[in-house]
Each structure stands twice: as structure tokens, then as C-alpha cells.
Design an enzyme around this catalytic site. Sequence first.
Site, PDB file in Angstrom:
ATOM      1  N   SER A  88      -4.971   2.889   3.809  1.00 60.70           N
ATOM      2  CA  SER A  88      -5.084   2.183   2.526  1.00 60.70           C
ATOM      3  C   SER A  88      -5.099   0.667   2.750  1.00 60.70           C
ATOM      4  O   SER A  88      -5.867  -0.071   2.120  1.00 60.70           O
ATOM      5  CB  SER A  88      -3.902   2.597   1.644  1.00 60.70           C
ATOM      6  OG  SER A  88      -3.951   1.948   0.418  1.00 60.70           O
ATOM      7  N   HIS A 131       7.873  -7.421  -1.588  1.00 54.05           N
ATOM      8  CA  HIS A 131       7.478  -6.848  -0.301  1.00 54.05           C
ATOM      9  C   HIS A 131       8.327  -7.453   0.828  1.00 54.05           C
ATOM     10  O   HIS A 131       8.040  -7.225   2.003  1.00 54.05           O
ATOM     11  CB  HIS A 131       6.010  -7.167   0.017  1.00 54.05           C
ATOM     12  CG  HIS A 131       5.005  -6.459  -0.840  1.00 54.05           C
ATOM     13  ND1 HIS A 131       5.114  -5.138  -1.197  1.00 54.05           N
ATOM     14  CD2 HIS A 131       3.829  -6.894  -1.390  1.00 54.05           C
ATOM     15  CE1 HIS A 131       4.070  -4.791  -1.935  1.00 54.05           C
ATOM     16  NE2 HIS A 131       3.281  -5.831  -2.071  1.00 54.05           N
ATOM     17  N   LYS A 137       0.798  -1.238   0.000  1.00 59.33           N
ATOM     18  CA  LYS A 137       0.000   0.000   0.000  1.00 59.33           C
ATOM     19  C   LYS A 137       0.828   1.284   0.000  1.00 59.33           C
ATOM     20  O   LYS A 137       0.332   2.359   0.345  1.00 59.33           O
ATOM     21  CB  LYS A 137      -1.006   0.041   1.163  1.00 59.33           C
ATOM     22  CG  LYS A 137      -1.837  -1.187   1.346  1.00 59.33           C
ATOM     23  CD  LYS A 137      -2.305  -1.804   0.064  1.00 59.33           C
ATOM     24  CE  LYS A 137      -3.331  -0.978  -0.678  1.00 59.33           C
ATOM     25  NZ  LYS A 137      -3.633  -1.632  -1.995  1.00 59.33           N
TER      26      LYS A 137
HETATM   27  P1  A3P Z   1      -5.149   4.567  -1.519  1.00 59.43           P
HETATM   28  O1  A3P Z   1      -5.757   3.287  -1.015  1.00 59.43           O
HETATM   29  O2  A3P Z   1      -4.794   5.535  -0.417  1.00 59.43           O
HETATM   30  O3  A3P Z   1      -5.988   5.213  -2.585  1.00 59.43           O
HETATM   31  P2  A3P Z   1      -0.036  -0.456  -3.624  1.00 59.43           P
HETATM   32  O4  A3P Z   1       0.054  -0.476  -5.108  1.00 59.43           O
HETATM   33  O5  A3P Z   1       1.294  -0.486  -2.934  1.00 59.43           O
HETATM   34  O6  A3P Z   1      -0.984  -1.488  -3.126  1.00 59.43           O
HETATM   35  O7  A3P Z   1      -0.623   0.974  -3.194  1.00 59.43           O
HETATM   36  C1  A3P Z   1      -1.945   1.330  -3.493  1.00 59.43           C
HETATM   37  C2  A3P Z   1      -2.124   2.788  -3.165  1.00 59.43           C
HETATM   38  O8  A3P Z   1      -1.440   3.584  -4.148  1.00 59.43           O
HETATM   39  C3  A3P Z   1      -3.594   3.193  -3.216  1.00 59.43           C
HETATM   40  O9  A3P Z   1      -3.757   4.211  -2.213  1.00 59.43           O
HETATM   41  C4  A3P Z   1      -3.697   3.760  -4.631  1.00 59.43           C
HETATM   42  O10 A3P Z   1      -4.779   4.642  -4.817  1.00 59.43           O
HETATM   43  C5  A3P Z   1      -2.361   4.498  -4.721  1.00 59.43           C
HETATM   44  N1  A3P Z   1      -2.015   4.803  -6.125  1.00 59.43           N
HETATM   45  C6  A3P Z   1      -1.876   3.943  -7.148  1.00 59.43           C
HETATM   46  N2  A3P Z   1      -1.645   4.610  -8.287  1.00 59.43           N
HETATM   47  C7  A3P Z   1      -1.616   5.924  -7.977  1.00 59.43           C
HETATM   48  C8  A3P Z   1      -1.422   7.132  -8.737  1.00 59.43           C
HETATM   49  N3  A3P Z   1      -1.223   7.101 -10.053  1.00 59.43           N
HETATM   50  N4  A3P Z   1      -1.471   8.312  -8.078  1.00 59.43           N
HETATM   51  C9  A3P Z   1      -1.699   8.361  -6.740  1.00 59.43           C
HETATM   52  N5  A3P Z   1      -1.893   7.260  -5.966  1.00 59.43           N
HETATM   53  C10 A3P Z   1      -1.851   6.053  -6.577  1.00 59.43           C
END
Ligand code: A3P
Length: 274
Positions: free
Chosen positions: A133, A103, A46
Site C-alpha cells: 500500500s 504517525h 498505510k
Molecule cells: P490499500 O492501499 O491496500 O488499498 P491509511 O489510511 O493508513 O493511509 O491506509 C490506507 C489503506 O487503508 C489503503 O489500503 C485503503 O484502501 C485501506 N482502507 C481505507 N478504508 C478502508 C475500508 N473501509 N476498508 C478496507 N480498507 C480500507
Amino acid sequence: MNERMNTTVIFDGIRFPGFIHTLESLKAASAFQFQDKDVLLVTFPKSGTTWMQQVLSLIFCEGHLWPIHHLPNWARVPWIEQVSFSQLVHELRSSWPRLFTSHLSAKVLAPALMKSKVKVVYVARNPKDTLVSYYHFHRIAGFMPDPSSFEDFVDEFLEGTGFFGSWFDHVKGWLGLQKDLNLLFVTYEELHQEPRRTIQKLSEFLERPLRPEEEDVILQHCSFSFMSQSNMVNYSLLSNEIMDQRKGKFLRKGHLPLLYQVLWGTGGNTLLLN
Ligand code: A3P
């Protein structure tokens, strides 16, 4: 239902979802033979993993956007510790350096990484947004346990007893390897606040020079608006059993609270170490 959906695997004292990991896949990752030209993206879940997978793919695709439109992120930049890796590693694009994700903790991966000059990109996100998140992710991912309450989830996060272990140990462990590895520390927040500058920093570290027009293409295709509509990165290819986005989207928010822009931002590294 898949029989591994609700299982847990414990490796090096840390719990992993058994739907996508086995003890064998985790052990294989810890002994993986990296090559000098490989690029490894490391994150605590996240923290912007999918976002950086998209940025790295765009940096190396040299303007040929076919993979961006036709290959899911997990096939372009696969997780070395997941069960699917043994197959995906053979399907990687030969024209790019091998791009991987993990991870895993610094302790588990350091011995394998120190045997090569692999470039490591570590992405960290402030703990409060990571936690929120992660909480929402537990609600939509069928292979993660449903959180009983937000309060309990906060306790588990602070204790570091949840899946993938402690955020604090993860970030500290990887920061502690900065001198020993070829490692670039990037925050989710700096990518958010200064995307062009962060992409330039990545391009320099990865020794892949970019023209301003190429930067424009990257910026467009890693924007929240583009990514939330793209099946290749918004996880809509998965069944509701695996990820039920009727309960909430994977790309949920995409904005940054002001407090963390000030507190964390590009100074996250210093903040953590002090
Ligand atoms: P949120 O749940 O706060 O929206 P991961 O890929 O490590 O699982 O992380 C997911 C988080 O990264 C999510 O956060 C997602 O919305 C955010 N995310 C992914 N792409 C993004 C982008 N282009 N701009 C901003 N946040 C992004």
C-alpha cells in the site's frame, strides 16, 4: 509547484515529508498537552488510519452524520504533527472528545502521553500489505519521492530508512507501551474480518455504549464501498499535484489475502512479541 513539495524534515532520526511537516510542527507535537478525555489514534502510514478516523468519528457523532458528509477526515481527526494542526485544533467539534491522529513513534510521544489518561487506539496492519500500500501511495502522493523500483522500495522498508521510519520499530515501540498507557491495540485485519466485534471492542474501550442500530449506521459508513465514494475520506478534495488519483486510487483494494487472515488477524499482538 509548492516549494516545500519535495522537501524532507528529519526529526529524532526519522524522515518526514516537508510538505506537511516542519521541525517546529514536529517539536510542538512531541510536547503537546493532552487532556484526559482526548482520544489519540496512532498508526504507521498505510495501516488503516483513514478507516479508523472514520470509525472513531462515527462512534462519537451519536448518529448526527453531518460531519461525516461535510468535514474531511483531516479536520475531524487531525494529525498533531502536521503544519495544519495549529489551526485545525481550534476548529474541533466541542460536542466530541478531541480526536487526534499521529504517525509519530512511541519514543517521541510517550513523555507527553504519560502526563494524562488520554485513550490511545493503535492500529497495526501486517507488514506485507502495509508495504504494498505504501509503495502505491508513493506513486500517487506528490509529496513523497517516486519509488525507483519495487525491489528498492522493499529494501528501504526492511531497513526502515524511508519516510516515517521503520514499521518494525513503530509497532514494537507502541506495543511496548501497552502497560504504561491506556492503549487499545487493534489490527486492520480484525476490523476487516470482524467489523462489528471490533467496533464493540472500541466502544467499550472508549466508554461510548452503542445500540445495535447505531452499530449498523457505523458499519454502513465505514464500509469500503461507502468510503471509496465519499469525498470526505477518499482524498479527492486534494489537487492532482498533491495526490494524483489518476495514477491509482487512495482506497485501492479493500480486501485481505487469506494467508494474513490466518497468520496475523487478532493474533498479531502475540506474533509480534514472540
Ligand atoms: P490499500 O492501499 O491496500 O488499498 P491509511 O489510511 O493508513 O493511509 O491506509 C490506507 C489503506 O487503508 C489503503 O489500503 C485503503 O484502501 C485501506 N482502507 C481505507 N478504508 C478502508 C475500508 N473501509 N476498508 C478496507 N480498507 C480500507
